[in-house]
Design an enzyme around this catalytic site. Structure first.
Site, mmCIF file in Angstrom:
data_model
loop_
_atom_site.group_PDB
_atom_site.id
_atom_site.type_symbol
_atom_site.label_atom_id
_atom_site.label_comp_id
_atom_site.label_asym_id
_atom_site.label_seq_id
_atom_site.Cartn_x
_atom_site.Cartn_y
_atom_site.Cartn_z
ATOM 1 N N GLU A 58 0.772 -1.295 -0.010
ATOM 2 C CA GLU A 58 -0.103 -0.062 -0.038
ATOM 3 C C GLU A 58 0.849 1.286 0.098
ATOM 4 O OE1 GLU A 58 -3.415 0.515 -0.300
ATOM 5 O OE2 GLU A 58 -2.919 2.545 -0.273
ATOM 6 N N THR A 68 -6.129 2.335 -5.167
ATOM 7 C CA THR A 68 -5.877 0.813 -4.854
ATOM 8 C C THR A 68 -6.740 0.007 -6.024
ATOM 9 O OG1 THR A 68 -5.528 0.978 -2.529
ATOM 10 C CG2 THR A 68 -6.226 -1.027 -3.384
ATOM 11 N N HIS A 83 -0.932 3.317 4.764
ATOM 12 C CA HIS A 83 -1.733 4.262 4.270
ATOM 13 C C HIS A 83 -1.959 5.589 4.847
ATOM 14 C CE1 HIS A 83 -5.534 5.643 2.506
ATOM 15 N NE2 HIS A 83 -5.780 4.573 1.536
ATOM 16 N N ASP A 101 1.119 0.097 -5.141
ATOM 17 C CA ASP A 101 -0.145 0.390 -5.686
ATOM 18 C C ASP A 101 0.085 1.942 -6.431
ATOM 19 O OD1 ASP A 101 -0.509 1.624 -3.255
ATOM 20 O OD2 ASP A 101 -2.558 1.006 -3.227
ATOM 21 N N HIS A 102 0.398 2.770 -5.570
ATOM 22 C CA HIS A 102 0.329 4.084 -6.047
ATOM 23 C C HIS A 102 1.089 5.156 -5.136
ATOM 24 C CE1 HIS A 102 -2.199 4.545 -2.795
ATOM 25 N NE2 HIS A 102 -3.086 3.550 -3.489
#
Ligand code: GP9
Ligand code: MN
Length: 682
Positions: free
Chosen positions: A253, A299, A415, A474-475
Site C-alpha cells: 500500500e 488501490t 496508508h 499500488d500508487h
C-alpha cells in the site's frame, strides 16, 4: 396548534418530520456506517431532511385533498425503499444498487428467504404510515378543495435543494471528491443519505448504460488490431516455466520506490525489502523503473490494471462504475486454462471500492475480507487490520486453498495519514514537520517487518520455494500537497518532472527455477504485469485484449503511460505539456518521433477507455477455450462459517462502539487528519 396540525401544511410538516427521524433512526439502528467525527454525525442526522422536503414537497402541487393521498403514497414508497435496504443490508452488509436489482441472478445471493431477515419488531418501520393515515382521516374534512398557491410548494422544494447543497458542501469538505472518486456506498449513504445515494446510483448507471448501448461488435476490431500489433513475443526460455506454480502477489500500500535503500537517521527504513533487491540468494528481480499508472481509483485502479492489462478510467474507479462489464481477467484465464483457485486477502470491509461485486466478475473464488480476521482493538488502525496480524492470520487461510492458487494479499497500514501505534513504531519519524511525510517512514518500516515475517511463515509452510512471488506498489503515498516536506526528504526541489519521477513504485518478482537478476533498469508499468504472468504460465497473451507487454520479452515496449496522457520513456518524458530528457531532466524541443509517441499514447488510452465504456469485451471471444465469467457462480459469505469449516479460530470481535470511539480518539490526536484521503492538487 390543533388548527396547524389539521391543515395541509401541518400534515406535510408532520410527514416530513416522521420521514426524517425514521430515516435517521434506521441509519443508526441498522447500518454500520462507521461514524468517525462530529461532522459526520451531524451530516448523518441532517441528510434525510432534504430528501423529505423535496419528495414530499412534490405532493403539495396536487389539487385539494389529493395532497394527503400523495404524501402518504410518497412516504410509503420511500419507506419501502428504506426498508428493502434494511433487509438487504442485514444479509449483505451493503446497500441495494441498480445493478444488483437488475441482475436477477444476484437475488440468489440474498441467501435465505427474506422472511428470515425480517422480524416482527420491524413493524416500527410502518408506524409513520399508520400515523399519517389516521391523521389524514381526522383532518381532511378541514382541507380546502383548492390547489395551494404554487409558491408555497416551490419554496419548500427550493429549501430542500438549499439544504442538500449545504449538506453536499460539508460532505465534500470532510471527504474531498466524494462523488467523483466513487469510493464506497457506505460513504455516500453516511454523508448524503440512502435516498440521495439511490439517485446518484441511478445517474451513474444511466451514464454507463447509454455508452454501452451505443457500442457494437465492430468497435472491438480497432482495439484488437492495436493490441495484437503491440504484442511482444514471449522470451522462449521463460515461456511456461511457471506453469502450474502457485502465484503469491503482494500489494504494498502507498509504497513509493524512493523508500528502497533510503536511510533515515542513519538507518535503512525497509531493510527487508532492500535485502530482496540486493541479496541474490533470494532470486528476486527488482525493476527500479517500474511506475504506477493509477488515477482516482487508487488501490482499485492498481488492482484493475494488474489483473486486466487495461487502463483505469480518467475519473472515478472502474471497480465501481464498470462493475457490470464483461472482463477477461488474469484470474479468470488462469482458472479456465489451468484450474487455478483465486483468492484475495484484505482486512477491510468488502464493499470498499465495490470489491465484493467486481471480484465476482474477475472469477475470484475466495474474498477473505475483514470478517475473516480478528478485527478487535489493538489489531486495527486507520482503514482496517494492521499488516502484521493480517499476514499472520492470512497464513492459515492460504493453506486452505486448493493448489495451484493465485493469491493476492493487499496490505493496508501504510496508508495515508500513516497512523501507527507507539508499540509498532520501530524507527523514529522524519523531522520535516509535515506529519504525514514524517510518519510515512514508520508505517513503511512496519510493513517491511510484516513482510519479513510473512516470508518466514511461507518458508515454514513450504509455500515459498516453488511459488512465483510478485511484490508491487499500488500508487504514490505522498501527494504533491507535500512537496515542501518531500524536497527536504530527497534533497531536491520537487518540480513537475521530479514529481513524475517519484511515481516509481517497486516491482519485485521471483520465479521458481529462474536466477534473480537483482536490479534491472527497464521501463515498465502496472499494465505490463498480466501478459508477463500469462507468459510465465505458458499462455500466449496475444489472444486477449491487453495494453501491456511482457516485461521479460525482448520486444517489451518500454514506454510508461500515465492516465492523464503524460508518459515516460528511457530517453524522454512528457510531463504537463513539456518534454524532458529522462536522464538529466532538461527541457527538450520535441522531435517528430516524440510528438508521434505523444499521439500514440493518447490513442492507446482512448482505446482502453472505449473497451470500458462500450463494454467491448462482451463482443470479443479470445479463443475456443474462453467462456464468459458468470458472476452468480461466486458468493463471498461471512468469514465465520468458512473459519469454522476449516477449524480456524478467530478471537471475538469487539463491539462497534468501541471501534468507532477508538478511531475518533486517533482522529483527535492528529490535527491534520480531517481528511483520511490524500488528494492530488490538480
Ligand atoms: C481500502 C484500501 C485503500 O480498502 O484498499 O484504498 P486506497 O485509498 O489506497 O485507494
Ligand atoms: Mn492504495
Amino acid at each position: 396548534m390543533k388548527k396547524f396540525i389539521s391543515s395541509k401544511i401541518g400534515f406535510f410538516t408532520i410527514a416530513t418530520l416522521l420521514l426524517w427521524f425514521k430515516s435517521y433512526f434506521t441509519y443508526v439502528a441498522e447500518f454500520n456506517l462507521d461514524i468517525q467525527n462530529t461532522m459526520q454525525q451531524f451530516l448523518l442526522f441532517i441528510n434525510p431532511l432534504s430528501s423529505a422536503l423535496i419528495f414530499l414537497g412534490i405532493a403539495l402541487f396536487a389539487r385539494g385533498k389529493r395532497v394527503g393521498i400523495y404524501i402518504i403514497a410518497i412516504q410509503f414508497l420511500m419507506s419501502l425503499f428504506l426498508y428493502a435496504n434494511v433487509v438487504f443490508y442485514r444479509f449483505n452488509s451493503d446497500f441495494i444498487t441498480l445493478p444488483v436489482l437488475t441482475q436477477t441472478s444476484n437475488f440468489g445471493s440474498l441467501g435465505g428467504s427474506i422472511a428470515s431477515l425480517a422480524t416482527w419488531t420491524d413493524i416500527v418501520y410502518a408506524f409513520d404510515i399508520i400515523i399519517l393515515i389516521a391523521l389524514y382521516m381526522w383532518s381532511r374534512s378541514n382541507w380546502s378543495l383548492e390547489r395551494m398557491n404554487v409558491k408555497k410548494p416551490a419554496l419548500i422544494i427550493i429549501t430542500g435543494v438549499v439544504v442538500f447543497s449545504i449538506n453536499l458542501g460539508l460532505a465534500e469538505a470532510d471527504r474531498p471528491q466524494l462523488l467523483k472518486r466513487t469510493f464506497d456506498r457506505n460513504y455516500i449513504v453516511k454523508y448524503l443519505g440512502a435516498y440521495n445515494f439511490a439517485i446518484y446510483d441511478a445517474i451513474q448507471n444511466l451514464k454507463s448504460s447509454t455508452q454501452r448501448v451505443l457500442a457494437d461488435s465492430s468497435d472491438v476490431t480497432e482495439v484488437e488490431n492495436y493490441t495484437k500489433n503491440k504484442f511482444a513475443e514471449p522470451n522462449e526460455q521463460l515461456f511456461g516455466i511457471a506453469e502450474g506454480k502457485n502465484i503469491i502477489k503482494i500489494h504494498l500500500e502507498s509504497f513509493q520506490s524512493f523508500l528502497i535503500d533510503y536511510e533515515l537517521h542513519g538507518e535503512e527504513v525497509t531493510p527487508f525489502l532492500n535485502s530482496l533487491v540486493h541479496d541474490q540468494a533470494e532470486n528476486f528481480t527488482y525493476y527500479e523503473n517500474f511506475f504506477h499508472q493509477t488515477e482516482q481509483g487508487k488501490t482499485a485502479d492498481a488492482e484493475f490494471i494488474l489483473d486486466n492489462s487495461l487502463y483505469g478510467l480518467p475519473q472515478g474507479a472502474a471497480f465501481v462504475t464498470k462493475s457490470g462489464n464483461t472482463y477477461q481477467s488474469l484470474p479468470a484465464i488462469l482458472k479456465q486454462r489451468q484450474n487455478y483457485t483465486n483468492a484475495i486477502f484484505h482486512g477491510d470491509s468488502k464493499s470498499f471500492w465495490n470489491r465484493d461485486e467486481i471480484y465476482k466478475k474477475f472469477a475470484i473464488d475466495h474474498f477473505f475480507d475483514d470478517t475473516y480476521y480478528d478485527m478487535s482493538e489493538g489489531q486495527v488502525i486507520n482503514y482496517g487490520l494492521k499488516d502484521k496480524p493480517f499476514f499472520e492470520e492470512s497464513m492459515p487461510l492460504l493453506e486452505t486453498l486448493d493448489q495451484p492458487f493465485y493469491a493476492h494479499l493487499l496490505t493496508l497500514t501504510h496508508h495515508h495519514p500513516y497512523l501507527i501505534d507507539e508499540e509498532d513504531a520501530t524507527i523514529a519519524p522524519a523531522e520535516t514537520g509535515d506529519g504525514s511525510v514524517d510518519r510515512y517512514f514508520q508505517t513503511a518500516r512496519y510493513l517491511d517487518e510484516s513482510l519479513e515475517q510473512f516470508f518466514l511463515d511461507l518458508k515454514e509452510a513450504g509455500l515459498y520455494e516453488d511459488s512465483v512471488i510478485l511484490i508491487y506498489g499500488d500508487h504514490y503515498g505522498i501527494s504533491d500537497n507535500h512537496n515542501r516536506a518531500m524536497s527536504e526528504i530527497i534533497g531536491e526541489e520537487i518540480t513537475p518532472f521530479k514529481y513524475a519521477q517519484l511515481q516509481r513504485v517497486p516491482l519485485m518478482i521471483k520465479v521458481p527455477g529462474v536466477k534473480g537478476k537483482g536490479l534491472v533498469d527497464d521501463y515498465t508499468g502496472q499494465i505490463d504485469i498480466m501478459p508477463t504472468l500469462l507468459h510465465l504460465l505458458g499462455i500466449r497473451a496475444q489472444d486477449y485484449i491487453q495494453f501491456g507487454t511482457d516485461i521479460f520479452s525482448e520486444g517489451h515496449k518500454d514506454f510508461v503511460a500515465f492516465r492523464n496522457g503524460d508518459f515516460i520513456t528511457p530517453e524522454y518524458s512528457f510531463i504537463k505539456d513539456v518534454f524532458y530528457d529522462t536522464d538529466s531532466g532538461e527541457e527538450l524541443e520535441p522531435t517528430d518521433d516524440m510528438l508521434k509517441m505523444k499521439e500514440n499514447i493518447q490513442h492507446e488510452l482512448e482505446l482502453s477507455d472505449k473497451v470500458l465504456q462500450g463494454d467491448l469485451l462482451r463482443f470479443y471471444s479470445p479463443n475456443d477455450e474462453w467462456e464468459d465469467v458468470d458472476s452468480s457462480d461466486y458468493f463471498y459469505g461471512d468469514g465465520s462459517s468458512y473459519l469454522k469449516e476449516h477449524g480456524i479460530i478467530k478471537k471475538p470481535d469487539i463491539s462497534d462502539e468501541d471501534f468507532s470511539s477508538e478511531v475518533e480518539q486517533q482522529t483527535d490526536e492528529n490535527s491534520e487528519l480531517d481528511s483520511n484521503v490524500e488528494q492530488p492538487t490538480e
